[in-house]
Design a protein around this motif. Sequence first.
Motif, PDB file in Angstrom:
ATOM      1  N   LEU A  44     -11.479 -56.244  -8.675  1.00  0.00           N
ATOM      2  CA  LEU A  44     -10.045 -56.034  -8.860  1.00  0.00           C
ATOM      3  C   LEU A  44      -9.596 -54.759  -8.159  1.00  0.00           C
ATOM      4  O   LEU A  44      -8.543 -54.742  -7.500  1.00  0.00           O
ATOM      5  CB  LEU A  44      -9.711 -55.965 -10.354  1.00  0.00           C
ATOM      6  N   LEU A  45     -10.374 -53.698  -8.266  1.00  0.00           N
ATOM      7  CA  LEU A  45     -10.042 -52.457  -7.568  1.00  0.00           C
ATOM      8  C   LEU A  45     -10.034 -52.674  -6.056  1.00  0.00           C
ATOM      9  O   LEU A  45      -9.177 -52.133  -5.339  1.00  0.00           O
ATOM     10  CB  LEU A  45     -11.046 -51.358  -7.931  1.00  0.00           C
ATOM     11  N   ALA A  46     -10.960 -53.494  -5.570  1.00  0.00           N
ATOM     12  CA  ALA A  46     -11.011 -53.794  -4.135  1.00  0.00           C
ATOM     13  C   ALA A  46      -9.768 -54.568  -3.705  1.00  0.00           C
ATOM     14  O   ALA A  46      -9.221 -54.328  -2.624  1.00  0.00           O
ATOM     15  CB  ALA A  46     -12.272 -54.590  -3.808  1.00  0.00           C
ATOM     16  N   LEU A  47      -9.306 -55.500  -4.545  1.00  0.00           N
ATOM     17  CA  LEU A  47      -8.092 -56.255  -4.233  1.00  0.00           C
ATOM     18  C   LEU A  47      -6.864 -55.341  -4.241  1.00  0.00           C
ATOM     19  O   LEU A  47      -5.944 -55.517  -3.431  1.00  0.00           O
ATOM     20  CB  LEU A  47      -7.913 -57.398  -5.227  1.00  0.00           C
ATOM     21  N   MET A  48      -6.846 -54.379  -5.152  1.00  0.00           N
ATOM     22  CA  MET A  48      -5.767 -53.378  -5.146  1.00  0.00           C
ATOM     23  C   MET A  48      -5.746 -52.639  -3.813  1.00  0.00           C
ATOM     24  O   MET A  48      -4.683 -52.401  -3.226  1.00  0.00           O
ATOM     25  CB  MET A  48      -5.970 -52.366  -6.273  1.00  0.00           C
ATOM     26  N   GLU A  49      -6.934 -52.281  -3.340  1.00  0.00           N
ATOM     27  CA  GLU A  49      -7.034 -51.532  -2.085  1.00  0.00           C
ATOM     28  C   GLU A  49      -6.584 -52.383  -0.905  1.00  0.00           C
ATOM     29  O   GLU A  49      -5.893 -51.895   0.001  1.00  0.00           O
ATOM     30  CB  GLU A  49      -8.473 -51.044  -1.879  1.00  0.00           C
ATOM     31  N   VAL A  50      -6.968 -53.650  -0.913  1.00  0.00           N
ATOM     32  CA  VAL A  50      -6.541 -54.561   0.144  1.00  0.00           C
ATOM     33  C   VAL A  50      -5.019 -54.659   0.159  1.00  0.00           C
ATOM     34  O   VAL A  50      -4.374 -54.566   1.209  1.00  0.00           O
ATOM     35  CB  VAL A  50      -7.159 -55.964  -0.046  1.00  0.00           C
ATOM     36  N   GLU A  51      -4.447 -54.855  -1.032  1.00  0.00           N
ATOM     37  CA  GLU A  51      -2.982 -54.939  -1.126  1.00  0.00           C
ATOM     38  C   GLU A  51      -2.332 -53.652  -0.628  1.00  0.00           C
ATOM     39  O   GLU A  51      -1.344 -53.695   0.126  1.00  0.00           O
ATOM     40  CB  GLU A  51      -2.563 -55.203  -2.574  1.00  0.00           C
ATOM     41  N   PHE A  52      -2.872 -52.520  -1.049  1.00  0.00           N
ATOM     42  CA  PHE A  52      -2.302 -51.230  -0.662  1.00  0.00           C
ATOM     43  C   PHE A  52      -2.287 -51.064   0.859  1.00  0.00           C
ATOM     44  O   PHE A  52      -1.297 -50.611   1.441  1.00  0.00           O
ATOM     45  CB  PHE A  52      -3.099 -50.101  -1.314  1.00  0.00           C
ATOM     46  N   LYS A  53      -3.378 -51.474   1.489  1.00  0.00           N
ATOM     47  CA  LYS A  53      -3.454 -51.363   2.946  1.00  0.00           C
ATOM     48  C   LYS A  53      -2.520 -52.353   3.629  1.00  0.00           C
ATOM     49  O   LYS A  53      -1.874 -52.032   4.626  1.00  0.00           O
ATOM     50  CB  LYS A  53      -4.896 -51.591   3.412  1.00  0.00           C
ATOM     51  N   GLN A  54      -2.451 -53.574   3.092  1.00  0.00           N
ATOM     52  CA  GLN A  54      -1.595 -54.597   3.696  1.00  0.00           C
ATOM     53  C   GLN A  54      -0.115 -54.233   3.578  1.00  0.00           C
ATOM     54  O   GLN A  54       0.677 -54.535   4.469  1.00  0.00           O
ATOM     55  CB  GLN A  54      -1.841 -55.946   3.016  1.00  0.00           C
ATOM     56  N   THR A  55       0.257 -53.614   2.466  1.00  0.00           N
ATOM     57  CA  THR A  55       1.668 -53.272   2.240  1.00  0.00           C
ATOM     58  C   THR A  55       1.982 -51.841   2.643  1.00  0.00           C
ATOM     59  O   THR A  55       3.125 -51.399   2.488  1.00  0.00           O
ATOM     60  CB  THR A  55       2.048 -53.451   0.762  1.00  0.00           C
ATOM     61  N   GLN A  56       0.959 -51.136   3.135  1.00  0.00           N
ATOM     62  CA  GLN A  56       1.105 -49.724   3.500  1.00  0.00           C
ATOM     63  C   GLN A  56       1.624 -48.893   2.322  1.00  0.00           C
ATOM     64  O   GLN A  56       2.436 -47.982   2.476  1.00  0.00           O
ATOM     65  CB  GLN A  56       2.034 -49.579   4.718  1.00  0.00           C
ATOM     66  N   GLY A  57       1.141 -49.260   1.138  1.00  0.00           N
ATOM     67  CA  GLY A  57       1.478 -48.505  -0.058  1.00  0.00           C
ATOM     68  C   GLY A  57       2.869 -48.757  -0.605  1.00  0.00           C
ATOM     69  O   GLY A  57       3.333 -48.050  -1.501  1.00  0.00           O
ATOM     70  N   ASN A  58       3.535 -49.773  -0.085  1.00  0.00           N
ATOM     71  CA  ASN A  58       4.910 -50.069  -0.512  1.00  0.00           C
ATOM     72  C   ASN A  58       4.889 -50.935  -1.780  1.00  0.00           C
ATOM     73  O   ASN A  58       5.042 -52.154  -1.736  1.00  0.00           O
ATOM     74  CB  ASN A  58       5.666 -50.780   0.607  1.00  0.00           C
ATOM     75  N   ILE A  59       4.693 -50.312  -2.928  1.00  0.00           N
ATOM     76  CA  ILE A  59       4.621 -50.997  -4.219  1.00  0.00           C
ATOM     77  C   ILE A  59       5.980 -50.940  -4.907  1.00  0.00           C
ATOM     78  O   ILE A  59       6.641 -49.898  -4.913  1.00  0.00           O
ATOM     79  CB  ILE A  59       3.553 -50.344  -5.119  1.00  0.00           C
ATOM     80  N   ASN A  60       6.403 -52.064  -5.471  1.00  0.00           N
ATOM     81  CA  ASN A  60       7.661 -52.100  -6.223  1.00  0.00           C
ATOM     82  C   ASN A  60       7.392 -51.564  -7.630  1.00  0.00           C
ATOM     83  O   ASN A  60       7.178 -52.323  -8.575  1.00  0.00           O
ATOM     84  CB  ASN A  60       8.202 -53.532  -6.270  1.00  0.00           C
ATOM     85  N   THR A  61       7.410 -50.254  -7.747  1.00  0.00           N
ATOM     86  CA  THR A  61       7.069 -49.603  -9.011  1.00  0.00           C
ATOM     87  C   THR A  61       8.030 -49.996 -10.127  1.00  0.00           C
ATOM     88  O   THR A  61       7.605 -50.237 -11.269  1.00  0.00           O
ATOM     89  CB  THR A  61       7.077 -48.073  -8.836  1.00  0.00           C
ATOM     90  N   ALA A  62       9.308 -50.075  -9.813  1.00  0.00           N
ATOM     91  CA  ALA A  62      10.311 -50.417 -10.834  1.00  0.00           C
ATOM     92  C   ALA A  62      10.063 -51.806 -11.406  1.00  0.00           C
ATOM     93  O   ALA A  62      10.134 -52.017 -12.627  1.00  0.00           O
ATOM     94  CB  ALA A  62      11.716 -50.329 -10.237  1.00  0.00           C
ATOM     95  N   ALA A  63       9.755 -52.770 -10.535  1.00  0.00           N
ATOM     96  CA  ALA A  63       9.496 -54.142 -10.982  1.00  0.00           C
ATOM     97  C   ALA A  63       8.234 -54.190 -11.835  1.00  0.00           C
ATOM     98  O   ALA A  63       8.186 -54.891 -12.864  1.00  0.00           O
ATOM     99  CB  ALA A  63       9.356 -55.074  -9.779  1.00  0.00           C
ATOM    100  N   PHE A  64       7.212 -53.454 -11.437  1.00  0.00           N
ATOM    101  CA  PHE A  64       5.961 -53.432 -12.197  1.00  0.00           C
ATOM    102  C   PHE A  64       6.178 -52.847 -13.590  1.00  0.00           C
ATOM    103  O   PHE A  64       5.746 -53.423 -14.599  1.00  0.00           O
ATOM    104  CB  PHE A  64       4.908 -52.616 -11.444  1.00  0.00           C
TER     105      PHE A  64
END
Length: 232
Positions: free
Chosen positions: A169-189
């Motif tokens: 799961l941590l690895a998938l988080m890292e993959v997502e982070f790299k793919q989105t360049q860290g652009n996480i929708n914090t408010a939605a989360f």
Amino acid sequence: MDACINQLNAQMQQHQLPAIVDSFVRLTDAQQTLQLLHLYESAQRMSVKYAYLQNIASKILSQHVLPKELIANIQSLDKLSFFTPGLKFNNNFAQQNTQQQNVLHSLFSNCSGSNLPFNYVRSLMLFESNESLLQAVQQVDQNGLTAVASYIAKNPTEHNLPKHEFSALLALMEVEFKQTQGNINTAAFLKALLTLCQASPTKSLSDYKILLSGAYLRCKTEQIDRYLAQHK
């Protein structure tokens, strides 16, 4: 029994694989979903025919896009595994339904502690070349959540992940982070996490859930606790 299932059974009895694939396109989305689920359920009942039935599903999905109604039905690792060979075609991992969810959204939001999918999905990324799987990891649903975010903020089951699943799961988080360049929708989360917290019988979340939330947002767990306390 639905007529489309009777048709499929008759075609299988006569080993008419090309006819099964060709006639699939003339079915409605709901009928296509029924046929594919029938293949999965038949494979579960008759393990000796598992490979044969999986091959039929794969042939169908190699020629046709994944039906939208099927996406919400893929809620277990067993189903994902059955359909995986076919999902590798036609950008099927990244196909989205009317809620903009892909198969990973559906699975991660509903998986149980006894049937966790993260190590399996991570293995697919490591050993299979599949751009649509990478795309699926970074896609957001209509609420602005990725599949990993959906697991943490929407799945109501409290899982203490085994080490290999936690690492995956941590690895998938890292993959997502790299793919989105860290652009996480914090408010939605945080909005989804608050909704999950309020729906809990105790109106609180486990320390483990808070830990995963902090890891996903890359912030201190105290910040998550503070947000939830302020918005209760």
